[in-house]
Design a protein around this motif. Structure first.
Motif, PDB file in Angstrom:
ATOM      1  N   SER A 152       0.832  -1.213   0.000  1.00 37.30           N
ATOM      2  CA  SER A 152       0.000   0.000   0.000  1.00 37.30           C
ATOM      3  C   SER A 152       0.863   1.257   0.000  1.00 37.30           C
ATOM      4  O   SER A 152       0.591   2.217  -0.729  1.00 37.30           O
ATOM      5  N   ARG A 153       1.901   1.255   0.806  1.00 41.27           N
ATOM      6  CA  ARG A 153       2.814   2.404   0.814  1.00 41.27           C
ATOM      7  C   ARG A 153       3.543   2.520  -0.516  1.00 41.27           C
ATOM      8  O   ARG A 153       3.770   3.628  -1.021  1.00 41.27           O
ATOM      9  N   MET A 154       3.937   1.379  -1.101  1.00 38.22           N
ATOM     10  CA  MET A 154       4.620   1.411  -2.397  1.00 38.22           C
ATOM     11  C   MET A 154       3.717   1.971  -3.485  1.00 38.22           C
ATOM     12  O   MET A 154       4.150   2.781  -4.320  1.00 38.22           O
ATOM     13  N   VAL A 155       2.451   1.528  -3.489  1.00 37.00           N
ATOM     14  CA  VAL A 155       1.507   2.000  -4.504  1.00 37.00           C
ATOM     15  C   VAL A 155       1.304   3.502  -4.385  1.00 37.00           C
ATOM     16  O   VAL A 155       1.349   4.237  -5.395  1.00 37.00           O
ATOM     17  N   TRP A 156       1.088   3.985  -3.159  1.00 38.50           N
ATOM     18  CA  TRP A 156       0.864   5.416  -3.003  1.00 38.50           C
ATOM     19  C   TRP A 156       2.126   6.210  -3.343  1.00 38.50           C
ATOM     20  O   TRP A 156       2.039   7.253  -4.002  1.00 38.50           O
ATOM     21  N   ALA A 157       3.294   5.750  -2.914  1.00 41.09           N
ATOM     22  CA  ALA A 157       4.530   6.473  -3.222  1.00 41.09           C
ATOM     23  C   ALA A 157       4.742   6.556  -4.733  1.00 41.09           C
ATOM     24  O   ALA A 157       5.159   7.597  -5.256  1.00 41.09           O
ATOM     25  N   PHE A 158       4.426   5.478  -5.434  1.00 41.55           N
ATOM     26  CA  PHE A 158       4.563   5.465  -6.898  1.00 41.55           C
ATOM     27  C   PHE A 158       3.599   6.467  -7.529  1.00 41.55           C
ATOM     28  O   PHE A 158       3.986   7.258  -8.400  1.00 41.55           O
ATOM     29  N   ALA A 159       2.327   6.448  -7.093  1.00 44.00           N
ATOM     30  CA  ALA A 159       1.337   7.362  -7.645  1.00 44.00           C
ATOM     31  C   ALA A 159       1.677   8.816  -7.313  1.00 44.00           C
ATOM     32  O   ALA A 159       1.595   9.704  -8.181  1.00 44.00           O
ATOM     33  N   ALA A 160       2.066   9.080  -6.073  1.00 41.22           N
ATOM     34  CA  ALA A 160       2.387  10.447  -5.663  1.00 41.22           C
ATOM     35  C   ALA A 160       3.556  11.009  -6.469  1.00 41.22           C
ATOM     36  O   ALA A 160       3.577  12.207  -6.800  1.00 41.22           O
ATOM     37  N   ARG A 161       4.507  10.146  -6.786  1.00 41.38           N
ATOM     38  CA  ARG A 161       5.645  10.595  -7.601  1.00 41.38           C
ATOM     39  C   ARG A 161       5.180  11.030  -8.985  1.00 41.38           C
ATOM     40  O   ARG A 161       5.647  12.039  -9.529  1.00 41.38           O
ATOM     41  N   GLN A 162       4.242  10.290  -9.565  1.00 41.15           N
ATOM     42  CA  GLN A 162       3.725  10.674 -10.886  1.00 41.15           C
ATOM     43  C   GLN A 162       2.923  11.971 -10.803  1.00 41.15           C
ATOM     44  O   GLN A 162       2.988  12.802 -11.710  1.00 41.15           O
ATOM     45  N   PHE A 163       2.179  12.164  -9.715  1.00 37.72           N
ATOM     46  CA  PHE A 163       1.430  13.415  -9.536  1.00 37.72           C
ATOM     47  C   PHE A 163       2.387  14.607  -9.484  1.00 37.72           C
ATOM     48  O   PHE A 163       2.146  15.653 -10.092  1.00 37.72           O
ATOM     49  N   ARG A 164       3.469  14.445  -8.722  1.00 42.29           N
ATOM     50  CA  ARG A 164       4.445  15.544  -8.608  1.00 42.29           C
ATOM     51  C   ARG A 164       5.106  15.844  -9.936  1.00 42.29           C
ATOM     52  O   ARG A 164       5.296  17.019 -10.308  1.00 42.29           O
ATOM     53  N   GLN A 165       5.477  14.799 -10.663  1.00 38.74           N
ATOM     54  CA  GLN A 165       6.138  15.013 -11.952  1.00 38.74           C
ATOM     55  C   GLN A 165       5.201  15.665 -12.962  1.00 38.74           C
ATOM     56  O   GLN A 165       5.623  16.517 -13.743  1.00 38.74           O
ATOM     57  N   GLN A 166       3.940  15.277 -12.927  1.00 39.60           N
ATOM     58  CA  GLN A 166       2.965  15.908 -13.826  1.00 39.60           C
ATOM     59  C   GLN A 166       2.792  17.384 -13.479  1.00 39.60           C
ATOM     60  O   GLN A 166       2.709  18.239 -14.369  1.00 39.60           O
ATOM     61  N   ALA A 167       2.730  17.696 -12.184  1.00 44.59           N
ATOM     62  CA  ALA A 167       2.600  19.083 -11.766  1.00 44.59           C
ATOM     63  C   ALA A 167       3.799  19.915 -12.190  1.00 44.59           C
ATOM     64  O   ALA A 167       3.664  21.087 -12.559  1.00 44.59           O
ATOM     65  N   ALA A 168       4.985  19.313 -12.168  1.00 43.27           N
ATOM     66  CA  ALA A 168       6.195  20.029 -12.555  1.00 43.27           C
ATOM     67  C   ALA A 168       6.219  20.320 -14.061  1.00 43.27           C
ATOM     68  O   ALA A 168       6.844  21.289 -14.500  1.00 43.27           O
ATOM     69  N   ARG A 169       5.533  19.480 -14.839  1.00 40.06           N
ATOM     70  CA  ARG A 169       5.524  19.662 -16.293  1.00 40.06           C
ATOM     71  C   ARG A 169       4.490  20.681 -16.742  1.00 40.06           C
ATOM     72  O   ARG A 169       4.563  21.171 -17.871  1.00 40.06           O
TER      73      ARG A 169
END
Length: 340
Positions: free
Chosen positions: A322-339
C-alpha cells in the motif's frame, strides 16, 4: 447463518439484464475458473479508523455496481485531493479489501480519497472482475462502470481529476490494467498486484492458461510518442511464490509497457526493509523517465504484500504494498505538476 437477500427497487427490465449477466457468468468455464481460484468468502465488516466510509452505486448497460469511498477528515472548503481507485480480487468486497490492504490508513496520513468499486455476485459468483471476458464485451462493460463510478465521485466529492491513479489485486489488477488501456489519459499511474496483463486472455478458459503463465501477451496498441504523452507509468508487484497467478505475468506486463514505450530495463536491485520479505526491483526507463517498475517479492504467495495477516489474501510479512503503490502514484502526480 444465511444472509437475507436485499430487495431492490430496480425496474423489471433492469432486473432482467442482471439475470442475463448471471447466466453468462455461471457456465462451465466460470465454474472451472472459480475452482482454480478457490477464494474465501469476504465478510461485510466496515473498516475502522477516522474519516468517512460512504456508499455509492452506479448503473449502466452492464448492470449496477456498488462502491465505497473513503474520505479523510478535515477536508477544507475548495480543497481538491488526489483519488486512488482500488479494485479488489476474487472473494473480496470493498470492506474486506480496505481492511486487508490498510490503504485507508495511508490515505489518512497522506490525505487522499480512496474509491473501492465492488463486483456484483450476480455478474460473477466468486466476486471476480470479468477482466478476461473481452470476447463477449463483459470486461469492457465492467470497465465502463468503474469509470462511471470515478466520474461520479469526482463530481460529488472534493477530487482533483488530474490526480487519479488505479490499483488492484489479482482479478482487480487485471481489470485496472484493462481500464487504463481503454482510457490511458484519465490516469496518472496504474499498479498491478498479482495480476494478468491485458491482451493475454479473452475467455474464462484462456484466463486459466494465462494465470498459469501459458499464454502470450499481445503488444499494447500504443507508440513511444503516445506512451510518453498519454499513458501512465506502471507498477507491478508480484509474489515469487505465487501459484495462483504465475509471476511470469508480472514480467509480461512490464515488458508490454516497456515494449510500447521503447524502454530498457535498468539494473536489478535487492531491497529489504527490516525483517520483511526481500524484494527485487527493476525499473524500465525511456528518455530518463520510468515507464514501468517490476517488484518481485521473495516468498510471497497470492496475497497483498504487507496486508493484514488475519484477512484473506493478506501477507503481513511482505513489504508494504500500500505504501509502495501510493509512493509510486504520488511521484507521478508531482512530476505531472512540474511539467504543467
Amino acid at each position: 447463518m444465511r444472509r437475507r437477500a436485499r430487495k431492490t427497487a430496480w425496474s423489471p427490465g433492469f432486473q432482467h439484464s442482471l439475470v442475463a449477466l448471471t447466466r453468462l457468468a455461471t457456465g462451465s468455464g466460470a465454474r472451472l475458473l472459480a475452482t482454480r481460484l478457490q477464494p474465501a468468502t469476504a465478510r461485510r465488516t466496515a473498516p475502522g479508523g477516522a474519516g468517512a466510509w460512504m456508499p455509492g452505486v452506479v448503473m449502466g448497460a452492464a448492470g449496477t455496481r456498488r462502491y465505497r469511498l473513503y474520505r479523510p477528515p478535515g477536508v477544507g472548503a475548495g480543497e481538491r485531493l488526489p483519488l486512488l481507485v482500488m479494485l479488489h480480487g476474487c472473494g473480496q468486497n470493498a470492506d474486506s479489501f480496505a481492511t486487508s490492504t490498510g490503504m485507508n490508513r495511508v490515505a489518512l496520513r497522506e490525505r487522499f480519497l480512496v474509491l473501492y468499486p465492488e463486483q456484483d455476485r450476480r455478474a460473477n459468483g466468486q466476486g471476480c472482475w470479468n477482466w478476461f471476458d473481452t470476447g463477449t464485451g463483459r470486461a469492457l462493460g465492467e470497465a465502463a462502470l468503474i469509470l462511471q463510478a470515478i466520474d461520479q465521485v469526482c463530481l460529488l466529492h472534493p477530487v482533483d481529476p488530474t490526480r487519479v491513479a488505479v490499483a488492484g489485486l489479482s482479478a482487480g489488477a487485471s481489470m485496472a490494467a484493462l481500464l487504463v488501456t481503454r482510457h490511458p489519459a484519465r490516469f496518472r499511474a496504474v499498479a498491478m498486484h498479482s495480476g494478468v496483463p491485458p491482451g493475454t486472455a479473452h475467455s474464462t478458459l484462456s484466463a486459466l492458461r494465462a494465470m498459469q503463465g501459458q499464454r502470450q501477451t499481445s503488444p499494447l496498441a500504443a507508440t513511444p510518442a503516445t506512451m510518453q504523452a498519454h499513458w501512465p507509468p506502471l507498477l507491478v508487484i508480484h509474489g515469487a511464490a505465487d501459484t495462483v497467478v504465475s509471476p511470469r505475468n508480472g514480467l509480461a506486463a512490464v515488458q508490454a509497457w516497456a515494449g510500447a514505450a521503447g524502454a530498457r530495463a535498468g539494473p536489478p536491485r535487492t531491497v529489504q526493509r527490516g525483517r520483511r520479505h526481500p524484494m527485487s526491483v527493476v525499473d524500465f526507463l525511456a528518455r530518463g523517465s520510468t515507464v514501468a517498475t517490476l517488484v518481485v517479492v521473495d516468498r510471497l504467495a497470492h496475497a497483498w504484500s504487507g496486508g493484514a495477516a488475519g484477512q484473506p489474501f493478506g501477507d503481513g510479512h511482505g513489504p508494504d504494498a500500500s505504501r509502495m503503490v501510493w509512493a509510486f502514484a504520488a511521484r507521478q502526480f508531482r512530476q505531472q505538476a512540474a511539467r504543467t
